[in-house]
Design a protein around this motif. Structure first.
Motif, short mmCIF file in Angstrom:
data_model
loop_
_atom_site.label_atom_id
_atom_site.label_comp_id
_atom_site.label_asym_id
_atom_site.label_seq_id
_atom_site.Cartn_x
_atom_site.Cartn_y
_atom_site.Cartn_z
N VAL A 1 0.93 -1.04 0.10
CA VAL A 1 -0.05 -0.09 -0.11
C VAL A 1 0.89 1.39 0.05
CG1 VAL A 1 -1.80 1.33 1.17
CG2 VAL A 1 -1.75 -1.20 1.34
N LEU A 2 0.71 2.23 -1.01
CA LEU A 2 1.46 3.26 -1.17
C LEU A 2 0.71 4.61 -0.53
CD1 LEU A 2 2.78 2.87 -4.72
CD2 LEU A 2 3.89 2.00 -2.76
N TYR A 3 1.05 5.43 0.03
CA TYR A 3 0.44 6.49 0.53
C TYR A 3 1.07 7.71 -0.07
CZ TYR A 3 -1.34 3.30 3.94
OH TYR A 3 -1.96 2.23 4.52
N GLU A 4 0.04 8.91 -0.27
CA GLU A 4 0.29 9.89 -0.76
C GLU A 4 1.22 10.78 -0.02
OE1 GLU A 4 -1.82 13.79 -3.17
OE2 GLU A 4 -2.85 12.28 -1.99
N HIS A 5 1.15 10.80 1.39
CA HIS A 5 1.90 11.81 2.26
C HIS A 5 2.66 10.94 3.51
CE1 HIS A 5 -0.23 14.86 0.54
NE2 HIS A 5 -1.43 14.75 0.71
N VAL A 6 3.45 11.38 4.18
CA VAL A 6 4.21 10.91 5.09
C VAL A 6 3.22 10.20 6.16
CG1 VAL A 6 6.37 12.10 4.87
CG2 VAL A 6 4.49 12.87 6.58
N ASP A 7 3.66 9.42 7.21
CA ASP A 7 2.73 8.86 8.26
C ASP A 7 1.79 8.04 7.73
OD1 ASP A 7 4.50 9.58 9.96
OD2 ASP A 7 3.70 11.59 10.24
N GLU B 1 -4.01 9.99 0.11
CA GLU B 1 -4.58 8.91 -0.72
C GLU B 1 -3.89 7.55 -0.71
OE1 GLU B 1 -5.95 8.11 -5.43
OE2 GLU B 1 -5.46 10.11 -4.87
N PRO B 2 -4.33 6.55 -0.40
CA PRO B 2 -3.62 5.37 -0.40
C PRO B 2 -3.94 4.42 -1.79
CG PRO B 2 -5.62 4.95 1.10
CD PRO B 2 -5.67 6.41 0.38
N ARG B 3 -3.13 3.58 -2.08
CA ARG B 3 -3.13 3.07 -3.46
C ARG B 3 -2.55 1.50 -3.14
NH1 ARG B 3 -3.45 5.93 -8.31
NH2 ARG B 3 -4.54 7.79 -7.83
N SER B 4 -3.53 0.51 -3.10
CA SER B 4 -2.90 -0.79 -3.00
C SER B 4 -2.63 -1.47 -4.51
CB SER B 4 -4.32 -1.70 -2.37
OG SER B 4 -3.55 -3.02 -2.17
N ILE B 5 -1.28 -2.08 -4.37
CA ILE B 5 -0.83 -2.58 -5.55
C ILE B 5 -0.53 -3.97 -5.31
CG2 ILE B 5 1.23 -2.40 -7.26
CD1 ILE B 5 -0.27 0.17 -7.18
N ASP B 6 -0.59 -4.78 -6.30
CA ASP B 6 -0.56 -6.17 -6.29
C ASP B 6 0.32 -6.82 -7.40
OD1 ASP B 6 -2.59 -6.43 -7.99
OD2 ASP B 6 -3.99 -7.37 -6.94
N SER C 1 5.22 7.49 1.77
CA SER C 1 5.13 6.37 2.64
C SER C 1 4.58 5.05 1.95
CB SER C 1 4.47 6.76 3.93
OG SER C 1 3.20 7.12 3.65
N HIS C 2 4.80 4.07 2.67
CA HIS C 2 4.14 2.74 2.13
C HIS C 2 4.19 1.55 3.32
CE1 HIS C 2 8.66 1.40 1.72
NE2 HIS C 2 7.90 0.09 2.19
N GLU C 3 3.21 0.50 3.07
CA GLU C 3 3.09 -0.41 4.25
C GLU C 3 3.22 -1.75 3.32
OE1 GLU C 3 0.15 -2.09 7.63
OE2 GLU C 3 -0.26 -0.33 6.44
N VAL C 4 3.91 -2.74 3.60
CA VAL C 4 3.97 -4.02 2.72
C VAL C 4 3.11 -4.91 3.52
CG1 VAL C 4 5.39 -6.02 1.66
CG2 VAL C 4 6.35 -3.54 1.81
N LYS C 5 1.98 -5.48 2.64
CA LYS C 5 1.11 -6.62 3.17
C LYS C 5 1.58 -7.81 3.00
CE LYS C 5 -2.08 -3.46 4.70
NZ LYS C 5 -2.35 -3.09 5.96
#
Length: 177
Positions: free
Chosen positions: A91-97, A101-106, A123-127
């Motif tokens: 999940v990629l995020y447009e802003h820090v923290d 807008e989030p974008r889930s990429i698979d 920012s990002h989070e790896v699911k």
């Protein structure tokens, strides 16, 4: 069991050292900046040019790697890829923290501009899986590698804010990345 064997000579010859788990400093193993070829069994391994698994890296999949190219006599640390490589998601995020807008990429994205999200990620989070992030289109330029469960809350900390332009998941079929 997964393992990597580093060799002092090309073509998997010469003195060697075997590893079955990550090593943050090959200097403690008397094998820093020594490897000229390697062999991988089982899961993928990430080789880094710096201690503590930082900086430039190369990912090696199962098989023999008879010539290390830009990693020749440069490997300082190793990380075993323990993550499953199926069903990737980041999940990629447009802003820090993790705001904006989030974008889930698979899947692989060669140009975030086509999705209207180029040079906007902070920012990002790896699911799931392992992801390689690139500064430019078509997987070129500086790159980062990130693993399942990792959360990066602020790209400004390493001069990547609003620079991400393409990304791809690591696949089981990848031999060298």
């Amino acid at each position: 069991m997964s393992k990597i064997v580093l060799y002092e000579e090309p073509d998997c010859r010469g003195d060697w050292k075997e590893f079955t788990d990550s090593v943050s400093n090959l200097g403690t193993e008397s094998f820093a900046k020594t490897a000229r070829s390697l062999k991988v069994e089982g899961k993928h391994w990430v080789a880094y040019k710096d201690k503590a698994m930082k900086r430039d890296f190369m990912v090696y999949g199962p098989g023999e790697h008879n010539n290390l190219g830009c990693m020749d006599r440069e490997i300082m640390s190793l990380r075993l890829v323990k993550e499953e490589l199926g069903n990737p998601e980041i999940v990629l995020y447009e802003h820090v923290d993790f705001r904006g807008e989030p974008r889930s990429i698979d899947e692989r994205v060669d140009n975030l501009n086509t999705a209207g999200f180029n040079d906007l990620v902070s920012s990002h989070e790896v699911k799931q899986g392992v992801w390689i992030l690139y500064e430019h289109f078509n997987q070129t330029g500086r790159r980062l590698i990130t693993f399942k469960g990792e959360k990066c809350s602020n790209y400004c900390l390493f001069n990547w804010n609003d620079k991400l332009s393409s990304l791809r998941p690591l696949l089981k079929s990848d031999h060298e990345v």
